[in-house]
Design a protein around this motif. Sequence first.
Motif, PDB file in Angstrom:
ATOM      1  N   VAL A   1       0.832  -1.148  -0.195  1.00  0.00           N
ATOM      2  CA  VAL A   1      -0.033   0.081   0.141  1.00  0.00           C
ATOM      3  C   VAL A   1       0.754   1.436  -0.050  1.00  0.00           C
ATOM      4  N   TYR A   2       0.685   2.237  -0.804  1.00  0.00           N
ATOM      5  CA  TYR A   2       1.159   3.387  -1.104  1.00  0.00           C
ATOM      6  C   TYR A   2       0.420   4.550  -0.710  1.00  0.00           C
ATOM      7  N   ILE A   3       1.188   5.392   0.024  1.00  0.00           N
ATOM      8  CA  ILE A   3       0.616   6.828   0.298  1.00  0.00           C
ATOM      9  C   ILE A   3       1.186   7.796  -0.401  1.00  0.00           C
ATOM     10  N   ASN A   4       0.155   8.464  -1.540  1.00  0.00           N
ATOM     11  CA  ASN A   4       0.651   9.484  -2.206  1.00  0.00           C
ATOM     12  C   ASN A   4       0.711  10.739  -1.439  1.00  0.00           C
ATOM     13  N   GLU A   5       1.992  11.391  -1.101  1.00  0.00           N
ATOM     14  CA  GLU A   5       2.101  12.297  -0.236  1.00  0.00           C
ATOM     15  C   GLU A   5       1.513  13.620  -0.918  1.00  0.00           C
ATOM     16  N   ASP A   6       1.895  13.869  -2.287  1.00  0.00           N
ATOM     17  CA  ASP A   6       1.259  15.021  -2.941  1.00  0.00           C
ATOM     18  C   ASP A   6      -0.323  15.191  -2.863  1.00  0.00           C
ATOM     19  N   ALA A   7      -1.098  13.879  -2.993  1.00  0.00           N
ATOM     20  CA  ALA A   7      -2.324  13.940  -2.994  1.00  0.00           C
ATOM     21  C   ALA A   7      -2.885  14.179  -1.506  1.00  0.00           C
ATOM     22  N   VAL A   8      -2.201  13.721  -0.515  1.00  0.00           N
ATOM     23  CA  VAL A   8      -2.573  14.218   0.886  1.00  0.00           C
ATOM     24  C   VAL A   8      -2.326  15.694   1.164  1.00  0.00           C
ATOM     25  N   VAL A   9      -1.285  16.390   0.454  1.00  0.00           N
ATOM     26  CA  VAL A   9      -0.736  17.742   0.631  1.00  0.00           C
ATOM     27  C   VAL A   9      -2.058  18.534  -0.101  1.00  0.00           C
ATOM     28  N   GLU A  10      -2.418  17.990  -1.424  1.00  0.00           N
ATOM     29  CA  GLU A  10      -3.336  18.860  -2.167  1.00  0.00           C
ATOM     30  C   GLU A  10      -4.716  18.630  -1.415  1.00  0.00           C
ATOM     31  N   CYS A  11      -5.184  17.603  -0.907  1.00  0.00           N
ATOM     32  CA  CYS A  11      -6.375  17.297  -0.269  1.00  0.00           C
ATOM     33  C   CYS A  11      -6.337  18.276   0.989  1.00  0.00           C
ATOM     34  N   MET A  12      -5.316  18.373   1.977  1.00  0.00           N
ATOM     35  CA  MET A  12      -5.414  19.251   3.134  1.00  0.00           C
ATOM     36  C   MET A  12      -5.435  20.492   2.785  1.00  0.00           C
ATOM     37  N   GLU A  13      -4.713  21.177   1.646  1.00  0.00           N
ATOM     38  CA  GLU A  13      -4.962  22.432   1.223  1.00  0.00           C
ATOM     39  C   GLU A  13      -6.303  22.986   0.448  1.00  0.00           C
ATOM     40  N   ASP A  14      -6.942  21.848   0.033  1.00  0.00           N
ATOM     41  CA  ASP A  14      -8.290  22.161  -0.522  1.00  0.00           C
ATOM     42  C   ASP A  14      -9.202  22.161   0.856  1.00  0.00           C
ATOM     43  N   TYR A  15      -8.947  21.208   1.898  1.00  0.00           N
ATOM     44  CA  TYR A  15      -9.721  21.574   3.113  1.00  0.00           C
ATOM     45  C   TYR A  15      -9.435  22.876   3.755  1.00  0.00           C
ATOM     46  N   ALA A  16      -8.282  23.243   3.830  1.00  0.00           N
ATOM     47  CA  ALA A  16      -7.749  24.581   4.471  1.00  0.00           C
ATOM     48  C   ALA A  16      -8.536  25.720   3.743  1.00  0.00           C
ATOM     49  N   ASN A  17      -8.551  25.607   2.369  1.00  0.00           N
ATOM     50  CA  ASN A  17      -9.357  26.616   1.519  1.00  0.00           C
ATOM     51  C   ASN A  17     -10.847  26.562   1.850  1.00  0.00           C
ATOM     52  N   GLN A  18     -11.114  25.607   2.001  1.00  0.00           N
ATOM     53  CA  GLN A  18     -12.880  25.526   2.361  1.00  0.00           C
ATOM     54  C   GLN A  18     -13.097  26.137   3.727  1.00  0.00           C
ATOM     55  N   ARG A  19     -12.249  25.780   4.678  1.00  0.00           N
ATOM     56  CA  ARG A  19     -12.397  26.337   6.179  1.00  0.00           C
ATOM     57  C   ARG A  19     -12.358  27.748   5.950  1.00  0.00           C
ATOM     58  N   VAL A  20     -11.312  28.500   5.372  1.00  0.00           N
ATOM     59  CA  VAL A  20     -11.302  29.863   5.210  1.00  0.00           C
ATOM     60  C   VAL A  20     -12.531  30.447   4.611  1.00  0.00           C
ATOM     61  N   ILE A  21     -12.699  29.979   3.544  1.00  0.00           N
ATOM     62  CA  ILE A  21     -14.208  30.418   2.934  1.00  0.00           C
ATOM     63  C   ILE A  21     -15.218  30.383   3.943  1.00  0.00           C
ATOM     64  N   GLU A  22     -15.476  29.312   4.552  1.00  0.00           N
ATOM     65  CA  GLU A  22     -16.483  29.082   5.516  1.00  0.00           C
ATOM     66  C   GLU A  22     -16.433  30.426   6.581  1.00  0.00           C
ATOM     67  N   GLU A  23     -15.292  30.307   6.957  1.00  0.00           N
ATOM     68  CA  GLU A  23     -14.915  31.363   8.267  1.00  0.00           C
ATOM     69  C   GLU A  23     -15.371  32.669   7.548  1.00  0.00           C
ATOM     70  N   LEU A  24     -14.760  33.137   6.416  1.00  0.00           N
ATOM     71  CA  LEU A  24     -15.086  34.377   5.809  1.00  0.00           C
ATOM     72  C   LEU A  24     -16.289  34.916   5.453  1.00  0.00           C
ATOM     73  N   GLU A  25     -17.220  33.686   5.156  1.00  0.00           N
ATOM     74  CA  GLU A  25     -18.574  33.985   4.837  1.00  0.00           C
ATOM     75  C   GLU A  25     -19.440  34.266   6.203  1.00  0.00           C
ATOM     76  N   ILE A  26     -18.906  33.560   7.232  1.00  0.00           N
ATOM     77  CA  ILE A  26     -19.504  33.957   8.569  1.00  0.00           C
ATOM     78  C   ILE A  26     -19.073  35.374   8.842  1.00  0.00           C
ATOM     79  N   VAL A  27     -17.728  35.759   8.817  1.00  0.00           N
ATOM     80  CA  VAL A  27     -17.643  37.076   8.947  1.00  0.00           C
ATOM     81  C   VAL A  27     -18.372  38.191   8.279  1.00  0.00           C
TER      82      VAL A  27
END
Length: 70
Positions: free
Chosen positions: A21-47
């Motif tokens: 089993v292989y973990i694609n580190e680039d895919a994990v980073v991309e996934c977490m960056e996407d999550y972080a961006n979504q969180r920022v968007i949600e927070e800014l929408e609240i503000v």
Amino acid sequence: METAKEHLKKCNYIDQDEDTVYINEDAVVECMEDYANQRVIEELEIVISKLDSPWDRDAVRRRIKELKDR
């Protein structure tokens, strides 16, 4: 608002080659960056939803600074 764990479950970052089993580190980073961006968007929408004036940028700047300082 989904959790990081819920978001990670939606990402395709595991590859398998027979018994290995292989973990694609680039895919994990991309996934977490996407999550972080979504969180920022949600927070800014609240503000923004709490602003009295659509031009009150100071409140948005303060919230961005709070998010950066975490």
